[in-house]
Design a protein around this motif. Structure first.
Motif, PDB file in Angstrom:
ATOM      1  N   PRO A  40     -14.017  12.677 -22.634  1.00 53.14           N
ATOM      2  CA  PRO A  40     -13.549  11.300 -22.775  1.00 53.14           C
ATOM      3  C   PRO A  40     -14.043  10.654 -24.074  1.00 53.14           C
ATOM      4  CG  PRO A  40     -15.376  11.396 -21.226  1.00 53.14           C
ATOM      5  CD  PRO A  40     -15.111  12.806 -21.659  1.00 53.14           C
ATOM      6  N   ASN A  41     -13.203   9.843 -24.663  1.00 53.51           N
ATOM      7  CA  ASN A  41     -13.633   9.025 -25.802  1.00 53.51           C
ATOM      8  C   ASN A  41     -13.568   7.559 -25.376  1.00 53.51           C
ATOM      9  OD1 ASN A  41     -14.557   8.353 -28.314  1.00 53.51           O
ATOM     10  ND2 ASN A  41     -12.604   8.648 -29.365  1.00 53.51           N
ATOM     11  N   LEU A  42     -14.382   6.743 -26.046  1.00 46.98           N
ATOM     12  CA  LEU A  42     -14.457   5.328 -25.712  1.00 46.98           C
ATOM     13  C   LEU A  42     -14.671   4.565 -27.006  1.00 46.98           C
ATOM     14  CD1 LEU A  42     -14.534   3.551 -23.141  1.00 46.98           C
ATOM     15  CD2 LEU A  42     -17.028   3.824 -23.148  1.00 46.98           C
ATOM     16  N   PRO A  44     -14.770   0.597 -28.837  1.00 48.11           N
ATOM     17  CA  PRO A  44     -14.626  -0.848 -28.713  1.00 48.11           C
ATOM     18  C   PRO A  44     -13.482  -1.312 -29.602  1.00 48.11           C
ATOM     19  CG  PRO A  44     -16.748  -0.252 -29.738  1.00 48.11           C
ATOM     20  CD  PRO A  44     -15.907   0.969 -29.686  1.00 48.11           C
ATOM     21  N   MET A  45     -12.683  -2.218 -29.092  1.00 50.07           N
ATOM     22  CA  MET A  45     -11.605  -2.774 -29.917  1.00 50.07           C
ATOM     23  C   MET A  45     -11.344  -4.214 -29.516  1.00 50.07           C
ATOM     24  SD  MET A  45      -8.107  -1.087 -28.442  1.00 50.07           S
ATOM     25  CE  MET A  45      -7.265  -1.727 -29.856  1.00 50.07           C
ATOM     26  N   SER A  46     -10.765  -4.961 -30.445  1.00 48.57           N
ATOM     27  CA  SER A  46     -10.451  -6.352 -30.123  1.00 48.57           C
ATOM     28  C   SER A  46      -9.008  -6.700 -30.480  1.00 48.57           C
ATOM     29  CB  SER A  46     -11.424  -7.295 -30.829  1.00 48.57           C
ATOM     30  OG  SER A  46     -11.368  -7.081 -32.210  1.00 48.57           O
ATOM     31  N   THR A  62      -7.042   6.524 -38.896  1.00 50.86           N
ATOM     32  CA  THR A  62      -7.905   7.696 -39.107  1.00 50.86           C
ATOM     33  C   THR A  62      -8.941   7.867 -37.998  1.00 50.86           C
ATOM     34  OG1 THR A  62      -9.381   6.353 -40.467  1.00 50.86           O
ATOM     35  CG2 THR A  62      -7.675   7.606 -41.632  1.00 50.86           C
ATOM     36  N   GLY A  63      -8.960   6.958 -37.033  1.00 46.84           N
ATOM     37  CA  GLY A  63      -9.916   7.088 -35.936  1.00 46.84           C
ATOM     38  C   GLY A  63      -9.477   8.156 -34.939  1.00 46.84           C
ATOM     39  N   GLN A  64     -10.420   8.627 -34.139  1.00 51.86           N
ATOM     40  CA  GLN A  64     -10.095   9.669 -33.148  1.00 51.86           C
ATOM     41  C   GLN A  64      -9.179   9.129 -32.059  1.00 51.86           C
ATOM     42  OE1 GLN A  64     -11.105  12.978 -33.365  1.00 51.86           O
ATOM     43  NE2 GLN A  64      -9.557  13.183 -31.756  1.00 51.86           N
ATOM     44  N   LEU A  94     -20.298   4.440 -33.760  1.00 53.66           N
ATOM     45  CA  LEU A  94     -19.979   5.807 -33.357  1.00 53.66           C
ATOM     46  C   LEU A  94     -18.497   6.112 -33.518  1.00 53.66           C
ATOM     47  CD1 LEU A  94     -22.028   5.948 -30.026  1.00 53.66           C
ATOM     48  CD2 LEU A  94     -22.805   6.390 -32.375  1.00 53.66           C
ATOM     49  N   THR A  95     -18.196   7.363 -33.865  1.00 49.36           N
ATOM     50  CA  THR A  95     -16.823   7.853 -33.875  1.00 49.36           C
ATOM     51  C   THR A  95     -16.840   9.264 -33.319  1.00 49.36           C
ATOM     52  OG1 THR A  95     -14.908   8.444 -35.235  1.00 49.36           O
ATOM     53  CG2 THR A  95     -17.047   8.629 -36.293  1.00 49.36           C
ATOM     54  N   ALA A  96     -15.726   9.655 -32.716  1.00 45.98           N
ATOM     55  CA  ALA A  96     -15.614  11.050 -32.259  1.00 45.98           C
ATOM     56  C   ALA A  96     -15.082  11.940 -33.370  1.00 45.98           C
ATOM     57  CB  ALA A  96     -14.716  11.116 -31.026  1.00 45.98           C
ATOM     58  N   VAL A  97     -14.723  11.354 -34.509  1.00 43.97           N
ATOM     59  CA  VAL A  97     -14.225  12.156 -35.632  1.00 43.97           C
ATOM     60  C   VAL A  97     -15.387  12.979 -36.209  1.00 43.97           C
ATOM     61  CG1 VAL A  97     -13.253  12.079 -37.958  1.00 43.97           C
ATOM     62  CG2 VAL A  97     -12.409  10.502 -36.204  1.00 43.97           C
ATOM     63  N   ARG A 193     -19.308 -11.283 -34.601  1.00 44.96           N
ATOM     64  CA  ARG A 193     -20.324 -11.772 -33.662  1.00 44.96           C
ATOM     65  C   ARG A 193     -19.768 -11.654 -32.252  1.00 44.96           C
ATOM     66  NH1 ARG A 193     -21.229 -12.673 -39.030  1.00 44.96           N
ATOM     67  NH2 ARG A 193     -23.129 -13.873 -39.395  1.00 44.96           N
ATOM     68  N   TYR A 194     -20.685 -11.479 -31.281  1.00 45.65           N
ATOM     69  CA  TYR A 194     -20.270 -11.452 -29.881  1.00 45.65           C
ATOM     70  C   TYR A 194     -20.495 -12.832 -29.281  1.00 45.65           C
ATOM     71  CZ  TYR A 194     -20.528  -6.444 -30.680  1.00 45.65           C
ATOM     72  OH  TYR A 194     -20.337  -5.175 -31.181  1.00 45.65           O
ATOM     73  N   LEU A 195     -19.476 -13.341 -28.628  1.00 47.75           N
ATOM     74  CA  LEU A 195     -19.532 -14.671 -28.026  1.00 47.75           C
ATOM     75  C   LEU A 195     -19.118 -14.605 -26.565  1.00 47.75           C
ATOM     76  CD1 LEU A 195     -17.598 -16.846 -30.678  1.00 47.75           C
ATOM     77  CD2 LEU A 195     -20.034 -16.308 -30.652  1.00 47.75           C
TER      78      LEU A 195
END
Ligand SMILES: Cc1cc2nc3c(=O)[nH]c(=O)nc-3n(C[C@H](O)[C@H](O)[C@H](O)COP(=O)(O)O)c2cc1C
Length: 209
Positions: A40-42, A44-46, A62-64, A94-97, A193-195
């Motif tokens: 599995p890959n995981l 974060p995205m928004s 270009t991401g996995q 982190l990247t799975a690439v 930033r995380y809100l």
């Protein structure tokens, strides 16, 4: 002449900026997919929205994960709640690439076990082969319908159909349809930033719950 207004203060001019990122505040989703070896890959995205039963995802080409969705067209949108921000930030570099492309090598490293690295728990999907994230209170299983990328673009667009929505029992209204919004604490990403959220301001004219 007033060009902008903010908190009741009018300004005669706006300021032209060239911001390095333009995330004004969008929910954080942990998108799961399957790597070529079935692990599995995981990520974060928004840049993830759902309109009706159609999810639209903006992914770096270009991401996995983009590569995974082209090959194995199933994924889960695991919405992050406020207290998941440390887990999201552990995934961020982190990247799975493998190997990491030179343009990203100074900030990213390859990780095959993203769930382990983030301290999150995979749960099997019910209708897709990508796993759900147990710690996510809203999990949306989807089938990818199309993946597109313009020739010169660094961003791919994925369209996916929502197949099944799971919510934590505390978020499920008694009618079996609505989410208890008072109990939902989404995590937002705003200019890196995380809100969290504040109190509800009002209901839309279409809210009937
Ligand atoms: C909060 C947050 C939001 C992000 N939003 C996106 C996004 O919407 N689209 C995207 O392609 N990358 C986004 N990223 C960057 C990816 O998570 C990053 O490129 C990751 O390495 C991709 O992993 P992968 O190559 O294994 O798929 C975001 C990162 C963070 C921390």
């Amino acid at each position: 002449m007033t060009e902008t207004q903010f908190r009741g203060v009018a300004a005669p001019e706006s300021v032209v900026l060239d911001p390095p990122v333009l995330y004004p505040g969008t929910p954080v989703v942990l998108l799961s997919s399957l790597n070529p070896d079935g692990s599995p890959n995981l990520m974060p995205m928004s840049s993830a929205w759902v309109i009706g039963k159609t999810a639209l995802l903006g992914l770096g080409r270009t991401g996995q994960t983009f590569e995974n969705l082209r090959r194995s067209p199933e994924c889960v949108l695991n919405y992050a709640c406020e207290d998941l921000w440390p887990h999201v930030e552990r995934l961020a570099p982190l990247t799975a690439v493998d190997p990491v492309p030179p343009s990203r090598a100074s900030q990213f490293r390859t990780e095959r076990d993203k769930f382990g690295a983030a301290g999150l728990t995979p749960v099997p999907g019910e209708v897709v082969s990508a796993p759900r994230v147990a710690e996510s209170p809203i999990q949306v299983e989807c089938r990818v319908v199309s993946t597109r990328v313009a020739e010169e673009s660094i961003v791919g667009v994925v369209e996916a159909q929502v197949l099944r929505v799971h919510v934590h029992p505390e978020l499920a209204a008694a009618d079996g349809r609505h989410v208890v919004v008072d109990a939902w604490r989404p995590l937002f990403y705003a200019f890196r930033r995380y809100l969290g959220r504040g109190p509800q301001l009002a209901k839309s004219f279409r809210a009937n719950d």
